[in-house]
Scaffold this active site. Sequence first.
Site, PDB file in Angstrom:
ATOM      1  N   CYS A   1       4.033   9.144   0.868  1.00 13.51           N
ATOM      2  CA  CYS A   1       2.743   9.728   0.505  1.00 13.51           C
ATOM      3  C   CYS A   1       2.956  10.717  -0.637  1.00 13.51           C
ATOM      4  CB  CYS A   1       2.128  10.447   1.710  1.00 13.51           C
ATOM      5  SG  CYS A   1       0.621  11.342   1.278  1.00 13.51           S
TER       6      CYS A   1
ATOM      7  N   ARG B   1       0.846  -1.213   0.000  1.00 21.94           N
ATOM      8  CA  ARG B   1       0.000   0.000   0.000  1.00 21.94           C
ATOM      9  C   ARG B   1       0.878   1.259   0.000  1.00 21.94           C
ATOM     10  NH1 ARG B   1      -0.515   4.680   2.587  1.00 21.94           N
ATOM     11  NH2 ARG B   1      -0.333   3.676   4.602  1.00 21.94           N
ATOM     12  N   ASP B   2       1.536   1.537   1.120  1.00 26.74           N
ATOM     13  CA  ASP B   2       2.367   2.746   1.218  1.00 26.74           C
ATOM     14  C   ASP B   2       3.479   2.689   0.176  1.00 26.74           C
ATOM     15  OD1 ASP B   2       3.580   5.068   2.203  1.00 26.74           O
ATOM     16  OD2 ASP B   2       3.241   4.507   4.283  1.00 26.74           O
TER      17      ASP B   2
ATOM     18  N   HIS C   1       4.394   4.087  12.914  1.00 24.60           N
ATOM     19  CA  HIS C   1       4.609   4.010  11.455  1.00 24.60           C
ATOM     20  C   HIS C   1       5.670   5.049  11.099  1.00 24.60           C
ATOM     21  CE1 HIS C   1       2.769   3.851   7.222  1.00 24.60           C
ATOM     22  NE2 HIS C   1       3.415   4.995   7.186  1.00 24.60           N
TER      23      HIS C   1
ATOM     24  N   ASN D   1       9.278   4.043   3.749  1.00 20.44           N
ATOM     25  CA  ASN D   1       9.070   3.594   5.133  1.00 20.44           C
ATOM     26  C   ASN D   1      10.344   2.946   5.668  1.00 20.44           C
ATOM     27  OD1 ASN D   1       6.380   3.311   3.604  1.00 20.44           O
ATOM     28  ND2 ASN D   1       5.757   3.184   5.742  1.00 20.44           N
TER      29      ASN D   1
ATOM     30  N   HIS E   1       8.839   6.586   8.652  1.00 17.88           N
ATOM     31  CA  HIS E   1       9.541   6.644   7.362  1.00 17.88           C
ATOM     32  C   HIS E   1      11.002   6.978   7.657  1.00 17.88           C
ATOM     33  CE1 HIS E   1       6.263   6.459   4.284  1.00 17.88           C
ATOM     34  NE2 HIS E   1       5.563   6.546   5.405  1.00 17.88           N
TER      35      HIS E   1
HETATM   36  N1  COA Z   1     -12.994   4.892  -3.990  1.00 17.23           N
HETATM   37  C1  COA Z   1     -13.198   5.079  -5.320  1.00 17.23           C
HETATM   38  N2  COA Z   1     -13.535   6.262  -5.863  1.00 17.23           N
HETATM   39  C2  COA Z   1     -13.706   7.287  -5.026  1.00 17.23           C
HETATM   40  C3  COA Z   1     -13.515   7.171  -3.649  1.00 17.23           C
HETATM   41  C4  COA Z   1     -13.138   5.914  -3.137  1.00 17.23           C
HETATM   42  N3  COA Z   1     -12.905   5.721  -1.839  1.00 17.23           N
HETATM   43  N4  COA Z   1     -13.736   8.357  -3.084  1.00 17.23           N
HETATM   44  C5  COA Z   1     -14.063   9.211  -4.073  1.00 17.23           C
HETATM   45  N5  COA Z   1     -14.027   8.550  -5.243  1.00 17.23           N
HETATM   46  C6  COA Z   1     -14.279   9.118  -6.580  1.00 17.23           C
HETATM   47  C7  COA Z   1     -15.620   9.787  -6.685  1.00 17.23           C
HETATM   48  O1  COA Z   1     -16.586   8.844  -7.064  1.00 17.23           O
HETATM   49  C8  COA Z   1     -15.357  10.824  -7.741  1.00 17.23           C
HETATM   50  O2  COA Z   1     -15.331  10.212  -8.995  1.00 17.23           O
HETATM   51  P1  COA Z   1     -15.898  10.978 -10.312  1.00 17.23           P
HETATM   52  O3  COA Z   1     -15.016  12.177 -10.471  1.00 17.23           O
HETATM   53  O4  COA Z   1     -15.712   9.965 -11.387  1.00 17.23           O
HETATM   54  O5  COA Z   1     -17.304  11.313  -9.994  1.00 17.23           O
HETATM   55  C9  COA Z   1     -13.932  11.275  -7.457  1.00 17.23           C
HETATM   56  O6  COA Z   1     -13.326  10.151  -6.792  1.00 17.23           O
HETATM   57  C10 COA Z   1     -13.846  12.502  -6.570  1.00 17.23           C
HETATM   58  O7  COA Z   1     -14.653  12.293  -5.433  1.00 17.23           O
HETATM   59  P2  COA Z   1     -14.842  13.354  -4.274  1.00 17.23           P
HETATM   60  O8  COA Z   1     -15.730  12.773  -3.245  1.00 17.23           O
HETATM   61  O9  COA Z   1     -15.208  14.679  -4.870  1.00 17.23           O
HETATM   62  O10 COA Z   1     -13.420  13.386  -3.659  1.00 17.23           O
HETATM   63  P3  COA Z   1     -12.280  14.493  -3.682  1.00 17.23           P
HETATM   64  O11 COA Z   1     -11.861  14.819  -5.072  1.00 17.23           O
HETATM   65  O12 COA Z   1     -12.665  15.593  -2.774  1.00 17.23           O
HETATM   66  O13 COA Z   1     -11.095  13.626  -2.996  1.00 17.23           O
HETATM   67  C11 COA Z   1     -10.583  11.715  -1.603  1.00 17.23           C
HETATM   68  C12 COA Z   1     -11.238  13.085  -1.696  1.00 17.23           C
HETATM   69  C13 COA Z   1     -10.425  11.406  -0.152  1.00 17.23           C
HETATM   70  C14 COA Z   1     -11.475  10.696  -2.295  1.00 17.23           C
HETATM   71  C15 COA Z   1      -9.232  11.753  -2.349  1.00 17.23           C
HETATM   72  O14 COA Z   1      -8.528  12.902  -1.976  1.00 17.23           O
HETATM   73  C16 COA Z   1      -8.393  10.536  -2.047  1.00 17.23           C
HETATM   74  O15 COA Z   1      -8.714   9.425  -2.461  1.00 17.23           O
HETATM   75  N6  COA Z   1      -7.267  10.730  -1.320  1.00 17.23           N
HETATM   76  C17 COA Z   1      -6.422   9.631  -0.895  1.00 17.23           C
HETATM   77  C18 COA Z   1      -5.007   9.997  -1.081  1.00 17.23           C
HETATM   78  C19 COA Z   1      -4.111   8.873  -0.607  1.00 17.23           C
HETATM   79  O16 COA Z   1      -4.393   7.704  -0.723  1.00 17.23           O
HETATM   80  N7  COA Z   1      -2.963   9.297  -0.062  1.00 17.23           N
HETATM   81  C20 COA Z   1      -1.960   8.400   0.390  1.00 17.23           C
HETATM   82  C21 COA Z   1      -2.325   7.590   1.563  1.00 17.23           C
HETATM   83  S1  COA Z   1      -2.423   8.475   3.073  1.00 17.23           S
HETATM   84 ZN    ZN Z   2       3.438   6.148   5.423  1.00 18.97          ZN
END
Ligand code: COA
Ligand code: ZN
Length: 332
Positions: free
Chosen positions: A252, A26-27, A219, A261, A221
């Site tokens: 990240c 994942r990370d 956790h 990590n 890094h």
């Molecule tokens: N799984 C799949 N798709 C998802 C989702 C999820 N958990 N959450 C949101 N989406 C999709 C929505 O359906 C939407 O799709 P569309 O544009 O086709 O309609 C799009 O993503 C945007 O959704 P929205 O709710 O507006 O989210 P956002 O753009 O404000 O982003 C997060 C918020 C949290 C979804 C996004 O920032 C994210 O996934 N961040 C994770 C980052 C990460 O993993 N970082 C490293 C680990 S800490």
């Molecule tokens: Zn991490």
Amino acid sequence: MNAGSTTNGAWDGAGRRIHMQEVGTRDGLQVEARFVPTPQKIALVDALSKAGMAKIEVTSFVSPKAIPQLADGEIVLREIERAPGVIYSALVPNVRGAERAIDARADEMNLVMSASESHNLSNLRMTRDQSFAALSQVNAIARQAGVAVNVSLSCSFGCPMEGDVPFQTVLDWCGRYVGELGAHAVTLCDTTGMAYPTQVAKLTRAFRERWPDIELTLHFHNTRGMGLANVLAAIDAGADRFDASLGGIGGCPYAPGATGNVCSEEIAHALALMGYDTGVDLARLIEASNRLPALIGHDTPSQIVKAGRRLDLHPVPDDFDIIRERALARAP
Ligand code: COA
Ligand code: ZN
């Protein structure tokens, strides 16, 4: 000093159990330029199960636009071979992620938000309060589905945009998750390697004193070379669970300056030498790590892959007999 070190001298693990939790799939893979094909991800998780990791964070159920590398999370989680006793976890930021995690039969959801407002906004596009509200909903869904929950607080030891995050802020968020949501398990994350050993010891001790029954994971890094020192400081302060990634890959993509990590095989190697019981089969872990360069297209930071284990010995020089004879022929 922990019980083991009091009776056996500083840093003697005396068989104390330390749980190693793998986050490389994942990370690690979330930040790689290359998409690792689904069958290879599955094979990697299976190898990590056989290497004896206590928990494996298999994937994340985040927006595939944010992290395209892990868009195949459902298939990976469904098709891995589940080893008895190993917990298969997935990172979840919102309700959509929770639904996907339940559907793919995750044993645990790792709910993530940041202790720092700037990193939370950059990474999750929400304020911390909005994240807390979203994760409260996720927590309720997980409970109803009978799926365990762990809460991860990114940037608990410092934020690359804000600097130090006050201790009290970190403890207050932990308190809200434990008190208001009934969380049983919390991870304090050092997202960009800003933690240092005395700080780690202080926060670990404070957490342990306040919540002795909550499962605590650290956790780290290794961004500034303090990873192993931080693990040892945390163990001494009462921690017994650590995230680490195969080969030391990871980071990240929404945290400026993030790198890998702490490396699973380096931590398992060091802790085994010191007498801790990690349950890890080091040879199998190293074998799994050796597969990574072909999958991700570059070498990993793993020192163990480069140098071998401490007692992986090397042959003496070819002319060793001559060297010895000459040395012995010299006057004493
Ligand atoms: N799984 C799949 N798709 C998802 C989702 C999820 N958990 N959450 C949101 N989406 C999709 C929505 O359906 C939407 O799709 P569309 O544009 O086709 O309609 C799009 O993503 C945007 O959704 P929205 O709710 O507006 O989210 P956002 O753009 O404000 O982003 C997060 C918020 C949290 C979804 C996004 O920032 C994210 O996934 N961040 C994770 C980052 C990460 O993993 N970082 C490293 C680990 S800490
Ligand atoms: Zn991490």
